[in-house]
Design a protein around this motif. Structure first.
Motif, PDB file in Angstrom:
ATOM      1  N   VAL A 452      -6.176 -17.593   0.002  1.00 23.96           N
ATOM      2  CA  VAL A 452      -6.631 -16.334   0.440  1.00 23.96           C
ATOM      3  C   VAL A 452      -5.540 -15.172   0.139  1.00 23.96           C
ATOM      4  O   VAL A 452      -4.331 -15.398   0.234  1.00 23.96           O
ATOM      5  N   ARG A 453      -5.997 -14.065  -0.445  1.00 18.82           N
ATOM      6  CA  ARG A 453      -5.322 -13.197  -0.550  1.00 18.82           C
ATOM      7  C   ARG A 453      -5.361 -12.013   0.342  1.00 18.82           C
ATOM      8  O   ARG A 453      -6.684 -11.617   0.899  1.00 18.82           O
ATOM      9  N   ARG A 454      -4.207 -11.572   0.826  1.00 18.79           N
ATOM     10  CA  ARG A 454      -4.325 -10.266   1.757  1.00 18.79           C
ATOM     11  C   ARG A 454      -3.964  -9.145   1.192  1.00 18.79           C
ATOM     12  O   ARG A 454      -3.150  -8.727   0.470  1.00 18.79           O
ATOM     13  N   ASP A 455      -4.936  -8.194   1.224  1.00 22.31           N
ATOM     14  CA  ASP A 455      -4.915  -6.716   0.924  1.00 22.31           C
ATOM     15  C   ASP A 455      -4.644  -5.597   1.994  1.00 22.31           C
ATOM     16  O   ASP A 455      -5.402  -5.637   2.872  1.00 22.31           O
ATOM     17  N   GLN A 456      -3.713  -4.842   2.007  1.00 22.74           N
ATOM     18  CA  GLN A 456      -3.354  -3.635   2.909  1.00 22.74           C
ATOM     19  C   GLN A 456      -3.153  -2.602   2.009  1.00 22.74           C
ATOM     20  O   GLN A 456      -2.174  -2.391   1.300  1.00 22.74           O
ATOM     21  N   ASN A 457      -3.942  -1.507   2.533  1.00 22.43           N
ATOM     22  CA  ASN A 457      -3.629  -0.046   2.024  1.00 22.43           C
ATOM     23  C   ASN A 457      -2.639   0.579   2.624  1.00 22.43           C
ATOM     24  O   ASN A 457      -2.499   0.627   3.822  1.00 22.43           O
ATOM     25  N   LEU A 458      -1.577   1.004   1.828  1.00 22.45           N
ATOM     26  CA  LEU A 458      -0.342   1.731   2.343  1.00 22.45           C
ATOM     27  C   LEU A 458      -0.779   3.265   2.107  1.00 22.45           C
ATOM     28  O   LEU A 458      -0.303   3.869   3.333  1.00 22.45           O
ATOM     29  N   PRO A 493      -7.831  -6.375  19.220  1.00 23.10           N
ATOM     30  CA  PRO A 493      -6.994  -5.462  18.273  1.00 23.10           C
ATOM     31  C   PRO A 493      -7.607  -5.367  17.049  1.00 23.10           C
ATOM     32  O   PRO A 493      -8.667  -6.192  16.567  1.00 23.10           O
ATOM     33  N   ALA A 494      -7.457  -4.475  16.165  1.00 22.64           N
ATOM     34  CA  ALA A 494      -7.948  -4.088  14.881  1.00 22.64           C
ATOM     35  C   ALA A 494      -7.111  -5.117  13.731  1.00 22.64           C
ATOM     36  O   ALA A 494      -5.846  -5.122  13.892  1.00 22.64           O
ATOM     37  N   SER A 495      -7.923  -5.553  12.911  1.00 27.73           N
ATOM     38  CA  SER A 495      -6.830  -6.271  11.741  1.00 27.73           C
ATOM     39  C   SER A 495      -6.251  -5.071  10.646  1.00 27.73           C
ATOM     40  O   SER A 495      -6.642  -4.183  10.540  1.00 27.73           O
ATOM     41  N   ALA A 496      -5.095  -5.524  10.408  1.00 27.67           N
ATOM     42  CA  ALA A 496      -4.003  -4.678   9.561  1.00 27.67           C
ATOM     43  C   ALA A 496      -4.384  -5.046   8.218  1.00 27.67           C
ATOM     44  O   ALA A 496      -3.824  -4.085   7.375  1.00 27.67           O
ATOM     45  N   ALA A 497      -5.295  -5.751   7.693  1.00 26.28           N
ATOM     46  CA  ALA A 497      -5.489  -5.983   6.301  1.00 26.28           C
ATOM     47  C   ALA A 497      -6.855  -6.652   6.270  1.00 26.28           C
ATOM     48  O   ALA A 497      -7.387  -7.097   6.974  1.00 26.28           O
ATOM     49  N   THR A 544       4.444  -8.645   5.049  1.00 28.31           N
ATOM     50  CA  THR A 544       4.127  -7.342   4.101  1.00 28.31           C
ATOM     51  C   THR A 544       5.159  -6.094   4.475  1.00 28.31           C
ATOM     52  O   THR A 544       5.488  -5.349   3.636  1.00 28.31           O
ATOM     53  N   TRP A 545       5.264  -6.011   5.886  1.00 25.41           N
ATOM     54  CA  TRP A 545       6.128  -4.847   6.189  1.00 25.41           C
ATOM     55  C   TRP A 545       7.549  -4.874   5.571  1.00 25.41           C
ATOM     56  O   TRP A 545       7.969  -4.120   5.079  1.00 25.41           O
ATOM     57  N   ALA A 546       8.074  -6.271   5.661  1.00 26.89           N
ATOM     58  CA  ALA A 546       9.386  -6.497   5.115  1.00 26.89           C
ATOM     59  C   ALA A 546       9.533  -6.254   3.739  1.00 26.89           C
ATOM     60  O   ALA A 546      10.380  -5.508   3.332  1.00 26.89           O
ATOM     61  N   ALA A 587       5.839   8.530   2.538  1.00 26.43           N
ATOM     62  CA  ALA A 587       4.639   8.206   2.926  1.00 26.43           C
ATOM     63  C   ALA A 587       4.005   6.624   2.934  1.00 26.43           C
ATOM     64  O   ALA A 587       3.587   6.411   3.889  1.00 26.43           O
ATOM     65  N   ILE A 588       4.454   6.156   1.960  1.00 24.53           N
ATOM     66  CA  ILE A 588       4.175   4.547   1.813  1.00 24.53           C
ATOM     67  C   ILE A 588       4.723   4.005   2.760  1.00 24.53           C
ATOM     68  O   ILE A 588       4.173   3.145   3.670  1.00 24.53           O
ATOM     69  N   MET A 589       5.925   4.190   3.292  1.00 22.73           N
ATOM     70  CA  MET A 589       6.677   3.660   4.032  1.00 22.73           C
ATOM     71  C   MET A 589       6.345   3.651   5.613  1.00 22.73           C
ATOM     72  O   MET A 589       5.938   2.866   6.203  1.00 22.73           O
ATOM     73  N   PHE A 590       5.840   4.906   5.821  1.00 23.73           N
ATOM     74  CA  PHE A 590       5.427   5.391   6.984  1.00 23.73           C
ATOM     75  C   PHE A 590       4.067   4.916   7.474  1.00 23.73           C
ATOM     76  O   PHE A 590       3.655   4.528   8.415  1.00 23.73           O
ATOM     77  N   MET A 591       3.279   4.577   6.274  1.00 24.73           N
ATOM     78  CA  MET A 591       1.944   4.285   6.433  1.00 24.73           C
ATOM     79  C   MET A 591       2.074   2.562   6.730  1.00 24.73           C
ATOM     80  O   MET A 591       1.028   1.873   7.465  1.00 24.73           O
ATOM     81  N   SER A 592       2.936   1.898   6.237  1.00 27.25           N
ATOM     82  CA  SER A 592       3.106   0.570   6.545  1.00 27.25           C
ATOM     83  C   SER A 592       3.583   0.293   8.033  1.00 27.25           C
ATOM     84  O   SER A 592       4.842   0.327   8.075  1.00 27.25           O
ATOM     85  N   LEU A 593       2.697   0.501   8.852  1.00 27.30           N
ATOM     86  CA  LEU A 593       3.503   0.341  10.208  1.00 27.30           C
ATOM     87  C   LEU A 593       3.957  -0.777  10.593  1.00 27.30           C
ATOM     88  O   LEU A 593       3.771  -1.970  10.168  1.00 27.30           O
TER      89      LEU A 593
END
Length: 600
Positions: A452-458, A493-497, A544-546, A587-593
Motif C-alpha cells: 500500500v502506498r501512502r500519499d499526503q499533500n504537503l 477523525p479525518a484521514s491524514a493521507a 511521514t512527519w519525521a 510552508a511545507i513544514m507547517f503544512m505537515s502537521l
C-alpha cells in the motif's frame, strides 16, 4: 465389498461340450453338460469368509459400544449407558441387532455351493432345480444384506453427519451402488440362461427316443485349468473343442431363448473374465435403458424377470442417478452462483452506462474476491454459531495473523481474543483507494499481504509518500480518538493521507465501535509507555512527519553552509527568489502537521 462378492456365486455354474462319442452312444459330438467351477467357488468362498470375519469383529464391538438411553431423551440431550450387561442385553434383544447381523453372515451360499449343488448335479432329475435354488438362496440373503448396509450408513451419518467427508465420495457411493445392482441383475440373467439351456437339453432329449446322455458332466466339480480356445480338460468335459455349435447353444436355432440369446456364448465361454464382465455390462445396459432392448418370450419366469429389470431400472434411475445429479449440482453450484453474479453486475453496469475503466475495476475486484473467498462470506457462515465456538474459530483463523502486527506483539491473550472476535477480513484489488485524505476514518486496517502506498499533500505541488508492507497498519487516528474523552469523540477523525493499493491486498479491519470497546475495557494496557513508542514507530503518520522534518532540517543546513559563499555573487532578484523558496519550504513544514495521540 460384501455386496459385490455374493453375486459371484452365480458364475460357479458353467456349460462344457462333451467329446466325440461321449454320453450319446455314437461317434458324433455329444450335447453340452453342466459342471461347477471348483476354483472360482473356492476363491469366492475364501473372500466371503474373510468379509464375514470382519463382520464378526463388528458384532463383537456392538457388545461394548455404549448407547444413548431413549428414556433420557425426554429431557436433555440424552445419557450414555456404559453398563456392559445393559449394552449386551439391548444388542441381543434388538431385531436389527444380533439376530439381523447373524442373518447376513450365515454361510448359506457356501453350504449350498459345496454341499447341495454337487449332489444335485449328479442326480439327473434334480439338475433343473439347481438354478432356482441358487437364485433364491443368494437373493434371500443378499436383500437383507442391502438393507443392513443402508442401516449401517444411516448410523454413520447420524453420528458424524456424513458417510464420507467429500461430495465426490457421495458421487462415487451412488455410482458403486448402481454398479452392484447391475452386477446382481447380470448374475441372475446368467443363471436363468443356464437354466434355459438345461431346459432345451431336456426337451431335445425327450423328443429323441435314442437319447441316453446326461445333463451333468462326468465330474460335477471341475478343478482343471482351462487354456484359451479349449474346454475344461479331464473328466469335466471333452478332450477337444466343439467344432460344431450344438442346437441348445445356437441362438439362431429352432429353440427360442428370448432375452437369454446373448448369454449363450457367455455361459459356454472358456474365459472367466468374459463370464463375469459381460453379464455386468448387460445389467448396466438394461438398467440404464429400462430394458428397452429386451424381447422376452411367453415363459412366465422370463416375463417376471423382465418386469423386475424395468422396475429396478426405474427405481435406480430415480434414486441413485437423482442423487448423482444432486452431488454434481452441489459441485457446480458455486460456479453457477459466480456466473449469475457476473451476469447481474454486467446488466447493471450496462444499464447505468458505466465507463470502461470503472467496469474493468469492478471485474478485477470480483475475480479477486471469488479467487480468495470462493464467493462466500466467512463471517456470515459462523455468525449463528454459539459464542464460544465462534470465538474459538475466529481465534484459530486470525490469531497468527494478528500476532504479525508489531502493534499487538506485547498484548495479553485476553485482549487478542477480543480483537480476533471483532476483526473483519478485507480484500482490496490493485489500484484501489482504501481511504482518501480528509475522509472520516471508519476502521483501522492491518495489512496481511500486499503493498500500500501512502500519499499526503504537503503544499501546492508537494507530496510526501511512503510504502506500507505486510505488518503495517493505517487509520491509527482512531486509536487516539477512541481513548480521548469528551463530547467531541462522537465525530470520527479525518484521514491524514490517501492510501492506494499497489498490489492485491489482503487485510483485516477493526471498526471504530469495536476499537473503542476494546480500548474502553483494556485502557490500562493501551496507556503503557512501551505501546506508545511502538505505535509511534510503526505509524505512517508519525513517520511521514519525521521524514519531512529531517529533510527540511538537512536542506536548511545545506543552505546555511552554502549561503555565505554565494551571497556576494547573487543579484537582488536571486536573493528574493531564494527567499521565496525558503518561504515555500517553511510552508511545507507547517503544512505537515505534527500528529497527536492520547499518550502525550
Amino acid at each position: 465389498m460384501a455386496l459385490a462378492v455374493d453375486p459371484l456365486f452365480f458364475y460357479v455354474l458353467s456349460i462344457a461340450g462333451r467329446g466325440p462319442g461321449e454320453g450319446n452312444g455314437n461317434g458324433g459330438w455329444g450335447a453340452p453338460c453342466l459342471y461347477m467351477d471348483g476354483w472360482l467357488a473356492a476363491i469366492v468362498t475364501v473372500v466371503r469368509t474373510c468379509l464375514d470375519t470382519v463382520h464378526v469383529m463388528h458384532m463383537w464391538l456392538q457388545f461394548r459400544l455404549a448407547y444413548v438411553s431413549r428414556e433420557s431423551l425426554v429431557i436433555g440431550c440424552g445419557k450414555l449407558v456404559w453398563d456392559p450387561r445393559a449394552i449386551a442385553s439391548r444388542y441381543a434383544r434388538s431385531f436389527k441387532g444380533l439376530w439381523f447381523d447373524l442373518l447376513v453372515i450365515l454361510p448359506i451360499p457356501q453350504v449350498v455351493v459345496w454341499l447341495v449343488i454337487p449332489k444335485l448335479v449328479r442326480e439327473e432329475k434334480q439338475v433343473k432345480l439347481i438354478m432356482p435354488l441358487l437364485l433364491v438362496i443368494i437373493l434371500l440373503q443378499f436383500l437383507p444384506k442391502v438393507y443392513h448396509s443402508i442401516c449401517l450408513m444411516r448410523r454413520m451419518r447420524k453420528v458424524t453427519g456424513y458417510i464420507f467427508g467429500s461430495i465426490w465420495w457421495g458421487f462415487g457411493l451412488n455410482l458403486i451402488a448402481y454398479f452392484i445392482a447391475s452386477h446382481v441383475a447380470g448374475g441372475c440373467w446368467y443363471v436363468l440362461a443356464v437354466q434355459r439351456v438345461m431346459s432345451c437339453l431336456q426337451k431335445q432329449c425327450a423328443v429323441n427316443p435314442k437319447c441316453n446322455s446326461t445333463l451333468s458332466c462326468l465330474e460335477p466339480v471341475c478343478y482343471m485349468l482351462r487354456l484359451p480356445g479349449t474346454g475344461p480338460k479331464g473328466r469335466c468335459g471333452g478332450e477337444q473343442p466343439m467344432s460344431k455349435i450344438p442346437r441348445c447353444l445356437d441362438e439362431n436355432g429352432p429353440y427360442k431363448f428370448g432375452i437369454y440369446s446373448e448369454a449363450l456364448p457367455v455361459i459356454s465361454s472358456n474365459s472367466l473374465s468374459v463370464r463375469i464382465l459381460y453379464p455386468i455390462f448387460w445389467g448396466l445396459l438394461n438398467l440404464s435403458t429400462f430394458a428397452n432392448e429386451l424381447a422376452p418370450t411367453s415363459e412366465l419366469l422370463e416375463v417376471i424377470f423382465s418386469i423386475t429389470i424395468v422396475l429396478s431400472g426405474l427405481m435406480l434411475f430415480t434414486l441413485l442417478v437423482g442423487n448423482i445429479q444432486v452431488f454434481l449440482h452441489a459441485v457446480m453450484v458455486k460456479k453457477k452462483k459466480m456466473q449469475l453474479r457476473f451476469r447481474d453486475i454486467e446488466w447493471w453496469m450496462r444499464r447505468r452506462q458505466l465507463p470502461s475503466h470503472l467496469r474493468q475495476r469492478v471485474y478485477h475486484f470480483e475475480h479477486q474476491r471469488w479467487a480468495a473467498l470462493g464467493g462466500e462470506d466467512e463471517m456470515e457462515l459462523i455468525k449463528d454459531l454459539p459464542d464460544g465456538l465462534r470465538r474459538d474459530i475466529k481465534r484459530y483463523l486470525c490469531l497468527d495473523l494478528i500476532k504479525k502486527v508489531p502493534l499487538f506483539h506485547d498484548l495479553d491473550d485476553l485482549i487478542l481474543d477480543n480483537i480476533c472476535d471483532r476483526v473483519q477480513p478485507l480484500l482490496y484489488s490493485k489500484d484501489e483507494k482504501i481511504i482518501r485524505e480528509g475522509d472520516p476514518v471508519h476502521k483501522m486496517v492491518f495489512i496481511m499481504q500486499g503493498l500500500v502506498r501512502r500519499d499526503q499533500n504537503l503544499s501546492k505541488g508537494s507530496m510526501a509518500s511512503n510504502l506500507l508492507e505486510p505488518g503495517g497498519f493505517l487509520g491509527d487516528e482512531l486509536l487516539s480518538w477512541s481513548l480521548r474523552r469528551g463530547s467531541s469523540t462522537d465525530r470520527l477523525p479525518a484521514s491524514a493521507a490517501t492510501f492506494v493499493c499497489l498490489r492485491t491486498t489482503e487485510a483485516f479491519g477493526l471498526d471504530a465501535g469495536d476499537l473503542r470497546y476494546i480500548t474502553d475495557h483494556f485502557r490500562y494496557r493501551f496507556a503503557d509507555d512501551k505501546l506508545k513508542r511502538t505505535t509511534r514507530y510503526f505509524s505512517s503518520n508519525w513517520r511521514t512527519w519525521a521524514a519531512v522534518n529531517i529533510q527540511f532540517a538537512w536542506r536548511r543546513h545545506r543552505m546555511r553552509i552554502q549561503g555565505h559563499a554565494n551571497l556576494a555573487t547573487h543579484t537582488p532578484a536571486d536573493i528574493n527568489g531564494g527567499s521565496e523558496k525558503m518561504l515555500r519550504r517553511y510552508a511545507i513544514m507547517f503544512m505537515s502537521l505534527r500528529p497527536h495521540d492520547h499518550l502525550e
